[in-house]
Design a protein around this motif. Structure first.
Motif, PDB file in Angstrom:
ATOM      1  N   THR B 120       0.645  -1.017  -0.284  1.00  0.00           N
ATOM      2  CA  THR B 120      -0.092  -0.128   0.062  1.00  0.00           C
ATOM      3  C   THR B 120       0.860   1.238  -0.092  1.00  0.00           C
ATOM      4  O   THR B 120       0.616   2.516  -0.913  1.00  0.00           O
ATOM      5  CB  THR B 120      -1.417   0.051   1.731  1.00  0.00           C
ATOM      6  OG1 THR B 120      -1.509  -1.495   1.037  1.00  0.00           O
ATOM      7  CG2 THR B 120      -1.517   0.847   1.200  1.00  0.00           C
ATOM      8  N   ALA B 122       3.682   1.852  -1.365  1.00  0.00           N
ATOM      9  CA  ALA B 122       4.278   2.234  -2.725  1.00  0.00           C
ATOM     10  C   ALA B 122       3.430   2.569  -3.684  1.00  0.00           C
ATOM     11  O   ALA B 122       3.968   2.667  -4.577  1.00  0.00           O
ATOM     12  CB  ALA B 122       4.956   0.575  -3.380  1.00  0.00           C
ATOM     13  N   LEU B 123       2.071   2.807  -3.319  1.00  0.00           N
ATOM     14  CA  LEU B 123       1.183   2.744  -3.613  1.00  0.00           C
ATOM     15  C   LEU B 123       0.709   4.764  -4.422  1.00  0.00           C
ATOM     16  O   LEU B 123       1.081   5.402  -3.106  1.00  0.00           O
ATOM     17  CB  LEU B 123      -0.108   2.679  -4.638  1.00  0.00           C
ATOM     18  CG  LEU B 123      -0.746   0.888  -4.270  1.00  0.00           C
ATOM     19  CD1 LEU B 123      -1.357   0.603  -3.440  1.00  0.00           C
ATOM     20  CD2 LEU B 123       0.126   0.657  -5.461  1.00  0.00           C
ATOM     21  N   ASP B 124       0.207   5.071  -5.427  1.00  0.00           N
ATOM     22  CA  ASP B 124      -0.001   6.479  -5.714  1.00  0.00           C
ATOM     23  C   ASP B 124      -1.043   7.720  -5.026  1.00  0.00           C
ATOM     24  O   ASP B 124      -0.024   8.409  -3.888  1.00  0.00           O
ATOM     25  CB  ASP B 124      -0.035   7.581  -7.185  1.00  0.00           C
ATOM     26  CG  ASP B 124       1.291   6.285  -7.589  1.00  0.00           C
ATOM     27  OD1 ASP B 124       1.213   6.442  -9.245  1.00  0.00           O
ATOM     28  OD2 ASP B 124       2.644   6.893  -7.126  1.00  0.00           O
ATOM     29  N   GLU B 125      -1.561   6.717  -4.737  1.00  0.00           N
ATOM     30  CA  GLU B 125      -2.733   7.580  -3.336  1.00  0.00           C
ATOM     31  C   GLU B 125      -2.295   7.336  -1.943  1.00  0.00           C
ATOM     32  O   GLU B 125      -2.570   7.701  -1.490  1.00  0.00           O
ATOM     33  CB  GLU B 125      -4.244   6.114  -4.264  1.00  0.00           C
ATOM     34  CG  GLU B 125      -4.500   4.735  -3.630  1.00  0.00           C
ATOM     35  CD  GLU B 125      -5.384   4.074  -4.073  1.00  0.00           C
ATOM     36  OE1 GLU B 125      -4.839   2.726  -4.976  1.00  0.00           O
ATOM     37  OE2 GLU B 125      -6.499   3.553  -4.002  1.00  0.00           O
ATOM     38  N   ALA B 127      -0.386   8.951  -1.363  1.00  0.00           N
ATOM     39  CA  ALA B 127       0.446   9.585  -0.910  1.00  0.00           C
ATOM     40  C   ALA B 127      -0.096  10.908  -0.361  1.00  0.00           C
ATOM     41  O   ALA B 127       0.126  11.585   0.602  1.00  0.00           O
ATOM     42  CB  ALA B 127       1.201  10.213  -2.186  1.00  0.00           C
ATOM     43  N   ARG B 128      -1.510  10.083  -0.493  1.00  0.00           N
ATOM     44  CA  ARG B 128      -2.319  11.539   0.091  1.00  0.00           C
ATOM     45  C   ARG B 128      -2.840  10.782   2.239  1.00  0.00           C
ATOM     46  O   ARG B 128      -3.057  11.734   2.848  1.00  0.00           O
ATOM     47  CB  ARG B 128      -3.279  11.462  -0.700  1.00  0.00           C
ATOM     48  CG  ARG B 128      -4.011  11.971  -1.445  1.00  0.00           C
ATOM     49  CD  ARG B 128      -5.487  11.665  -2.321  1.00  0.00           C
ATOM     50  NE  ARG B 128      -6.544  12.633  -1.133  1.00  0.00           N
ATOM     51  CZ  ARG B 128      -7.304  12.830  -1.462  1.00  0.00           C
ATOM     52  NH1 ARG B 128      -7.818  11.684  -2.520  1.00  0.00           N
ATOM     53  NH2 ARG B 128      -8.456  13.564  -0.553  1.00  0.00           N
ATOM     54  N   SER B 232      -9.090   2.763   0.629  1.00  0.00           N
ATOM     55  CA  SER B 232      -9.850   3.230  -0.493  1.00  0.00           C
ATOM     56  C   SER B 232     -11.575   3.748  -0.730  1.00  0.00           C
ATOM     57  O   SER B 232     -11.598   5.008  -1.172  1.00  0.00           O
ATOM     58  CB  SER B 232      -9.420   1.922  -2.109  1.00  0.00           C
ATOM     59  OG  SER B 232      -8.121   2.188  -2.132  1.00  0.00           O
TER      60      SER B 232
END
Lengths: 186, 248
Positions: B120, B122-125, B127-128, B232
């Motif tokens: 998780t 490592a995922l772009d999302e 970043a939030r 998510s």
């Protein structure tokens, strides 16, 4: 006398950490930290030094690192089997050294001692337990970034506030040998 | 007489990694190893503990390993082959050490959360989010709605069995407490006054609606990265259905 008053007595324990030992420690922690695991480095002092709460000034003189299957590293814990500590005892006996402190890494910014740290760590009066943030992967980590905890008999572990860290812990410029390696690599 | 007196005592040394050796040059041969251990612990300032949470014990070791029979006397121990050298006994005091943010992994599911947490991150999302691994089955996340990025909500996800079951979903206040309704957002199904959420991605929801477990439309899906899925879903709810912070 509460623990704060006890620690600020004029004869409170003081520690000196060679800068080279500090650097060796974080190189060791980083090896496990980059894999997302906690690491540990043991700090040693001459047998003639006594980690007692009677005004002793103790200088760490060497590190020890652990290898082999008897030390198990995970994301949130590191466990050292008694058999490996038995081997460590023999090595220290040969070298004329005792274990007087240790550094281990936590994930993130938590540098307090966890309940596991307090209950299942070294519980010798005068022992210094240091926690590094970010698993120790940041080689520029300085004293101010870490949590310093001393074990006080019967009371247990107490974290040194920043003012006491500045007063009672110093980094010194002395030569230090490479860390002792305890345990087999296979 | 002197020889008899001399043979009734034994020179004992016990070494410990974190202290100066214990030495008794004239320990009574009739003393048990259990009694010796008690004196050794006192010498090093150590105490054994046995609580429901933690068991901290120390053991005597010799060259052959851990000595289990502490009821034997020093004399009986020393009389065994290779146990005594030059009328001296040398032992070691040994313990197990566990350090870390949490104890050893409690089960294979905890290691699964370990892997999913790293995936998780490592995922772009991600970043939030600010994600923290607090325990083997506990994750903290700081999240904000897109419409109010300055409003930070401190999510606590706690599993009993990771992936197999949904997590407990709570919101922490700035002090880390989970009993403050004002730490909760107003999202569909959320009940801040009750400190729970009636949704099918947390254990509290299934507690309120047991029938969800067998309904294919609502039952918990244990496949894949459960941590990512819950985060998510939460983030979508924040971004599309945020109704402000519960004011009490």
């Amino acid at each position: 006398m509460n623990s704060t008053a006890a620690a600020t007595r004029a004869n409170a324990m003081r520690w000196s950490i060679p800068r080279v030992l500090w650097q060796q420690t974080f190189r060791e922690l980083a090896q496990d930290g980059v894999r997302g695991c906690e690491g540990i480095c043991l700090w040693l002092a001459p047998l003639s030094e006594t980690p007692a709460i009677d005004g002793a000034a103790l200088q760490f003189t060497r590190g020890a690192i652990l290898r082999g299957p008897l030390v198990r590293r995970h994301a949130l814990s590191i466990a050292i089997d008694p058999e490996l500590l038995s081997e460590l005892t023999d090595v220290l006996d040969c070298e004329g050294l005792i274990l007087a402190g240790q550094v281990h890494g936590h994930p993130g910014e938590f540098v307090d001692l966890s309940e596991v740290d307090k209950a299942m760590g070294f519980r010798v009066p005068g022992f210094l337990s240091v926690v590094s943030p970010y698993y120790g992967v940041r080689l520029e980590t300085r004293l101010v970034h870490c949590g310093f905890h001393e074990f006080i008999g019967r009371t247990g572990y107490r974290r040194l506030p920043p003012a006491e860290v500045a007063q009672r812990i110093r980094v010194v410029e002395v030569a230090v040998r490479e860390p002792l390696v305890v345990g087999s690599a296979t | 007489m002197d020889a008899q007196v001399k043979s009734s005592t034994i020179d004992v040394t016990v070494k410990y990694a974190a202290g100066k050796p214990f030495r008794d040059k004239a320990a009574a041969a009739s003393e048990t190893l259990l009694s010796l251990k008690a004196r050794v612990l006192t010498h090093f300032g150590l105490e054994e503990t046995n609580t429901p949470e933690f068991v901290k014990t120390y053991h005597l070791h010799d060259g052959a390993g851990r000595i289990d029979n502490l009821s034997q006397t020093l004399g009986d121990y020393a009389a065994q082959d290779d146990r005594k050298k030059d009328d001296k006994i040398e032992l070691k005091l040994v313990e197990q050490i566990v350090q870390g943010r949490d104890g050893p992994p409690p089960g294979a599911d905890a290691l699964l959360l370990d892997a999913d947490f790293e995936e998780t991150l490592a995922l772009d999302e991600a970043a939030r989010w600010k994600l923290e691994r607090i325990g083997w089955r506990e994750v903290w996340a700081t999240m904000s709605p897109r419409s109010a990025p300055g409003e930070k909500y401190f999510v606590r996800l706690l599993w009993q069995r990771y992936r197999e079951e949904p997590p407990s979903l709570k919101f922490r206040d700035a002090d880390g407490r989970v009993d403050d309704p004002r730490a909760w957002p107003l999202l569909p199904g959320f009940r801040p006054a009750s400190l729970d959420a009636c949704v099918n991605y947390c254990s509290e929801g299934f507690g309120l609606h047991p029938e969800w477990r067998n309904d294919p439309r609502t039952r918990w899906d244990s496949r894949g990265n459960s941590l990512l899925r819950v985060l998510s879903i939460l983030q979508i709810a924040f971004d599309e259905q945020y109704g402000g912070r519960y004011a009490g």
